[in-house]
Design a protein around this motif. Structure first.
Motif, PDB file in Angstrom:
ATOM      1  N   THR A 216       1.400   3.958 -44.769  1.00 36.84           N
ATOM      2  CA  THR A 216       2.759   4.506 -44.689  1.00 36.84           C
ATOM      3  C   THR A 216       3.576   3.737 -43.647  1.00 36.84           C
ATOM      4  OG1 THR A 216       2.005   6.240 -43.144  1.00 36.84           O
ATOM      5  CG2 THR A 216       2.062   6.789 -45.483  1.00 36.84           C
ATOM      6  N   TYR A 260      -0.468  13.054 -45.763  1.00 36.44           N
ATOM      7  CA  TYR A 260      -0.013  11.795 -46.344  1.00 36.44           C
ATOM      8  C   TYR A 260       1.410  11.955 -46.882  1.00 36.44           C
ATOM      9  CZ  TYR A 260       0.131   7.420 -48.877  1.00 36.44           C
ATOM     10  OH  TYR A 260       0.497   6.169 -49.300  1.00 36.44           O
ATOM     11  N   GLU A 264       4.403   9.707 -45.527  1.00 37.36           N
ATOM     12  CA  GLU A 264       5.021   8.771 -46.459  1.00 37.36           C
ATOM     13  C   GLU A 264       6.511   9.093 -46.598  1.00 37.36           C
ATOM     14  OE1 GLU A 264       3.750   6.985 -50.693  1.00 37.36           O
ATOM     15  OE2 GLU A 264       4.568   9.018 -50.818  1.00 37.36           O
ATOM     16  N   LYS A 268       9.536   6.516 -45.595  1.00 38.73           N
ATOM     17  CA  LYS A 268      10.568   6.104 -46.549  1.00 38.73           C
ATOM     18  C   LYS A 268      11.964   6.463 -46.054  1.00 38.73           C
ATOM     19  CE  LYS A 268       7.867   6.376 -50.853  1.00 38.73           C
ATOM     20  NZ  LYS A 268       7.743   7.079 -52.156  1.00 38.73           N
TER      21      LYS A 268
END
Length: 406
Positions: A216, A260, A264, A268
């Motif tokens: 990530t 996760y 993530e 982003k």
């Protein structure tokens, strides 16, 4: 797992707040997160040899392996390259926070973000900590205020919360982050904080974050710069009441997926808010010989200024992508490489098994006018793959950073 309306203080036993205390001219600039119970902690810190004083403090706290209770963050000043005073000020931030809540200073994680090489206005910050400590609560607005208080050049709050079930108990995982510039694989000018009321051993929590971080935060890039202040901190206080996770069983996998997803998403969001960015770029490599080869190629494409400027100019210059893959030092056969761009569900094949494919330039230009662009390279060297995220390089990036201190 489902996303809920929540913030960093949504898991049981967590409170938070954020406010403007005067480090910056305006906008919130101080945040605190507190756990009612001592929390297991997992963390990642910058790989830059030049480390800000709070990072040095936190690494020492982290290596001792003790639970933590609080996180205090100021924005507007990085407290980096500030010598002995910088370290003394970091200790004062930890001590003031500890005194405000009746805990030990070694139970406090400290973070700073902003301009490098300027001494902290420590008196303002200490007074601010004392005032803010009275405002902590479980309300959503307080959690959102905390997320706003860690922002610098960010244009949006980066915040998320999800709910899962472990052993019949409702468990919440929440996170907040900041980051917009100085974003590069192997961490970024970013701070990311995650809380959960799950009960999990510190050993497994740290193992989970180590792997999650590779896929990530270490797979994003805005501008190729790795900061002096980067950190990711996860706190798990166990107050959800689930049976403690001490092995990699079903419960561990459920929590891992939630962690996760949170990380993530935050990674982003940092890229999407890249300074001056007009494109969000996902690069995926499949069919690589090894995962490390795939990661090298993804990072090389993401950090290529020629690729980034081509995306800004909405130019389907696929040669720049293949070139970046080629100098990544990854092992692959370019004569078996295929390449396509994708946006809004539409795809265009540009390279097939090492040879150019005739394509409609007008259609390619129209496709690249979308904000979200996917670059997919398919190899025939193995079964490994990797994905990363970045943005374009615009005129505004130069303007924002040219005027950063003014």
């Amino acid at each position: 797992m489902h996303v809920i309306e929540g913030a960093i203080n949504s898991p049981k036993g967590f409170t938070a707040a954020g406010k403007h205390v005067g480090v910056k001219k305006k906008r919130k600039d101080l945040s605190i997160v507190l756990s009612e119970n001592p929390a297991a902690v997992a963390a990642m810190f910058t790989t830059n040899k030049v480390k800000a004083a709070p990072v040095v403090w936190n690494m020492d706290v982290y290596e001792k392996g003790k639970p933590i209770r609080a996180i205090v963050v100021n924005s507007g000043n990085a407290n980096a390259c500030t010598g002995k005073k910088g370290m003394d000020d970091t200790v004062l931030m930890a001590e003031t926070t500890a005194e405000s809540f009746g805990i030990k200073r070694e139970e406090v994680i400290v973070a700073s973000t902003g301009v490098i090489g300027v001494p902290l206005p420590i008196d303002i910050i200490r007074d601010g900590i004392k005032e803010l400590s009275k405002d902590l609560d479980e309300e959503l607005i307080s959690g959102l205020n905390a997320a706003e208080g860690i922002m610098t050049t960010d244009t949006t709050i980066k915040n998320i919360a999800v709910e899962i079930e472990i052993g019949g108990k409702a468990v919440i995982v929440a996170g907040m982050a900041k980051g917009s510039g100085m974003i590069h694989p192997n961490m970024a000018t970013m701070l990311s904080f995650v809380t959960t009321d799950a009960d999990i051993s510190q050993e497994l929590l740290r193992k989970a974050l180590k792997q999650i971080g590779k896929d990530t935060y270490n797979m994003i890039s805005v501008d190729g710069d790795t900061s002096t202040n980067d950190m990711v901190v996860v706190m798990a206080n166990g107050m959800a009441g689930n049976e403690k996770i001490t092995e990699e069983n079903k419960d561990y996998r459920t929590l891992y997926k939630a962690l996760y997803h949170i990380n993530e998403h935050l990674a982003k969001e940092i890229v999407k808010d890249g300074e001056g960015a007009s494109k969000f770029i996902e690069v995926k490599i499949t069919g690589a010989k090894t995962t490390e080869d795939a990661r090298k190629m993804v990072k090389s494409v993401l950090t290529s200024n020629l690729v980034k400027t081509a995306m800004f100019g909405e130019d389907a210059n696929w040669g720049r992508v293949l070139c970046a893959m080629g100098y990544s030092q990854a092992d692959f056969d370019p004569e078996k490489a295929s390449l396509e761009f994708e946006a809004s569900g539409q795809k265009i094949l540009l390279l097939k098994e090492g040879l150019p494919v005739a394509f409609d330039e007008d259609y390619a230009y129209e496709l690249l006018q979308n904000r979200d662009i996917k670059i997919h390279a398919t190899l025939e060297d193995g079964e490994a793959q990797a994905t990363g995220w970045g943005c374009d390089l615009s005129y505004d990036y130069v303007k924002i950073n040219g005027e950063y201190r003014t």
